[in-house]
Scaffold this active site. Structure first.
Site, PDB file in Angstrom:
ATOM      1  N   ASP A   1      -2.562   5.572  -3.066  1.00 19.41           N
ATOM      2  CA  ASP A   1      -1.899   4.418  -2.469  1.00 19.41           C
ATOM      3  C   ASP A   1      -1.116   3.710  -3.563  1.00 19.41           C
ATOM      4  O   ASP A   1      -1.581   3.595  -4.717  1.00 19.41           O
ATOM      5  CB  ASP A   1      -2.913   3.443  -1.876  1.00 19.41           C
ATOM      6  CG  ASP A   1      -3.357   3.812  -0.469  1.00 19.41           C
ATOM      7  OD1 ASP A   1      -3.089   4.950  -0.025  1.00 19.41           O
ATOM      8  OD2 ASP A   1      -3.999   2.955   0.181  1.00 19.41           O
TER       9      ASP A   1
ATOM     10  N   ASP B   1       0.821  -1.207   0.000  1.00 20.66           N
ATOM     11  CA  ASP B   1       0.000   0.000   0.000  1.00 20.66           C
ATOM     12  C   ASP B   1       0.851   1.251   0.000  1.00 20.66           C
ATOM     13  O   ASP B   1       0.450   2.290  -0.537  1.00 20.66           O
ATOM     14  CB  ASP B   1      -0.909   0.036   1.232  1.00 20.66           C
ATOM     15  CG  ASP B   1      -1.882  -1.123   1.288  1.00 20.66           C
ATOM     16  OD1 ASP B   1      -1.854  -1.974   0.380  1.00 20.66           O
ATOM     17  OD2 ASP B   1      -2.666  -1.177   2.259  1.00 20.66           O
TER      18      ASP B   1
ATOM     19  N   HIS C   1      -7.608  -0.466  -4.185  1.00 22.56           N
ATOM     20  CA  HIS C   1      -6.420  -1.178  -4.649  1.00 22.56           C
ATOM     21  C   HIS C   1      -6.735  -2.074  -5.847  1.00 22.56           C
ATOM     22  O   HIS C   1      -7.599  -2.950  -5.785  1.00 22.56           O
ATOM     23  CB  HIS C   1      -5.753  -1.958  -3.526  1.00 22.56           C
ATOM     24  CG  HIS C   1      -5.347  -1.075  -2.373  1.00 22.56           C
ATOM     25  ND1 HIS C   1      -5.180  -1.548  -1.098  1.00 22.56           N
ATOM     26  CD2 HIS C   1      -5.101   0.267  -2.322  1.00 22.56           C
ATOM     27  CE1 HIS C   1      -4.835  -0.542  -0.304  1.00 22.56           C
ATOM     28  NE2 HIS C   1      -4.790   0.577  -1.026  1.00 22.56           N
TER      29      HIS C   1
ATOM     30  N   ASP D   1      -4.934  -4.369  -7.197  1.00 23.18           N
ATOM     31  CA  ASP D   1      -4.320  -5.698  -7.248  1.00 23.18           C
ATOM     32  C   ASP D   1      -5.227  -6.826  -6.772  1.00 23.18           C
ATOM     33  O   ASP D   1      -4.774  -7.964  -6.611  1.00 23.18           O
ATOM     34  CB  ASP D   1      -2.982  -5.720  -6.503  1.00 23.18           C
ATOM     35  CG  ASP D   1      -3.074  -5.281  -5.051  1.00 23.18           C
ATOM     36  OD1 ASP D   1      -4.171  -4.874  -4.624  1.00 23.18           O
ATOM     37  OD2 ASP D   1      -2.043  -5.334  -4.353  1.00 23.18           O
TER      38      ASP D   1
ATOM     39  N   CYS E   1      -0.520  -7.905  -1.459  1.00 20.78           N
ATOM     40  CA  CYS E   1      -0.548  -6.805  -0.490  1.00 20.78           C
ATOM     41  C   CYS E   1       0.601  -6.890   0.499  1.00 20.78           C
ATOM     42  O   CYS E   1       1.155  -5.875   0.928  1.00 20.78           O
ATOM     43  CB  CYS E   1      -1.854  -6.810   0.305  1.00 20.78           C
ATOM     44  SG  CYS E   1      -3.357  -6.635  -0.659  1.00 20.78           S
TER      45      CYS E   1
END
Length: 372
Positions: free
Chosen positions: A195, A105, A243, A245, A350
């Site tokens: 982020d 992050d 996020h 991902d 992550c």
């Protein structure tokens, strides 16, 4: 030691793996509100994650780090700070931090540069301190490393839409999706905010998700900071985008995995297809069907996977159907028990930052398409 990584699939040689120590259920703040009434943390309350959960998460993180080391991959770890203390700047004060399990992050490697993201949670403003010992070591060891920090935001009330969460909860799903498409969410455009985990690296192309933690001004800052890259803002049909991902996941050149329930912009899909990429819809998640306690992650954390090289990928051990799908695509799957880590901020991707991958900068999208 060296710093070099241009994408998410080249052979991994050095990686940062997070720790669960001291992770907190955050106190309410403008950007985020935690609400776990069934697990002892109703809205407005905060405190440390249960000790037994922290121990279980660290066991899995340590086992993951050991497995990577046995495969010849160098592993670095962060240095946790006291997240239970009060954090403050001249503009605000907050009674807790968060943790340092999900370094993805905060940090992103682009070539020989490691960039510290702005972060928009006040509880995560000082989180970069956990990674400074590793960055200092890399800076001293690699004369070619670029160590960069995006402008630290002030995060005054002007950076957030007043009363956003109380109002957004009342909006029907269709209205929420319309607001996501228009990027009308909790962040204003007062200052650049992003982020690192909202950035997907595909060589010369960087795809940046506009989300609850990344605004347009943040994308603009990234575009100016990486003038030799094509920086693309993207959105998906996700009512709570956070996020990229766990939505748009590169596997190897020419192949990307997509969490299909979160529809992609047709122009984005076309951009990939005209450049001879195959977009594959991921199977439905399995082991995340029932959320772990105190988890704020989506079931699509299942696709939050880590490539060790173009043909090898780490997948949460319970995601058997996903593993079978990746096998059918020619990937070797390394099953990694990681379910206990989810409540601490995410999955295998992550929990890691790739510091060194063998490979150079490539242009995987030589053909322009639409606004891309």
């Amino acid at each position: 030691m060296r710093v070099n990584s241009w994408n998410g699939w080249d052979p991994l040689r050095h990686v940062l793996v997070g720790r669960a120590d001291g992770t907190m259920v955050q106190a309410p703040e403008p950007a985020v509100q935690r609400d776990f009434p069934e697990d002892g943390f109703p809205l407005g309350t905060y405190g440390p994650m249960p000790a037994e959960m922290t121990e279980a998460a660290n066991e899995q993180l340590d086992a993951f780090a050991t497995m990577l080391t046995r495969r010849g991959i160098r592993v670095s770890r962060p240095t946790p700070i006291d997240f239970a203390q009060t954090f403050a700047t001249p503009d605000w004060e907050i009674p807790t931090g968060f943790g340092c399990m999900p370094p993805r992050d905060v940090l992103i490697t682009v070539g020989t540069e490691i960039l510290e993201a702005t972060m928009c949670y006040r509880s995560r403003w000082f989180e970069y301190l956990c990674y400074r010992p590793v960055l200092q070591e890399l800076f001293e060891a690699d004369p070619d490393m670029r160590w960069e920090t995006a402008p630290k935001p002030r995060l005054t009330d002007a950076s957030f839409v007043p009363g956003f969460w109380d109002e957004y909860r009342t909006v029907p799903k269709t209205g929420q999706l319309a607001r996501v498409a228009a990027h009308d969410l909790v962040l204003t455009e007062e200052e650049p905010l992003f982020d690192a985990a909202d950035i997907a690296r595909f060589g010369r192309d960087l795809f940046v998700q506009l989300s609850l933690v990344t605004n347009r001004k943040g994308v603009d800052w990234l575009r100016r900071h990486f003038p030799d890259h094509r920086v693309h803002p993207v959105t998906f049909t996700n009512t709570h985008p956070l996020h990229i991902d766990a939505t748009w996941v590169p596997l190897r050149p020419g192949l990307v995995l997509h969490a299909g329930e979160r529809l992609a912009d047709p122009e984005l899909v076309k951009y990939f297809e005209v450049n001879d990429w195959q977009v594959v819809e991921a199977v439905q998640p399995a082991s995340w069907k029932h959320y772990p306690r105190l988890s704020f992650c989506s079931p699509w954390l299942a696709v939050n996977i880590l490539n060790l090289d173009p043909g090898t990928v780490c997948v949460e051990a319970g995601e058997v159907r996903l593993a079978d799908q990746l096998n059918s695509l020619g990937m070797e799957v390394v099953p990694v028990p990681f379910r206990a880590v989810g409540p601490f901020g995410g999955g295998l991707h992550c929990a890691t930052v790739d510091i060194w991958r063998e490979g150079g900068l490539e242009d995987y999208f030589p053909r322009r398409c639409g606004r891309f």
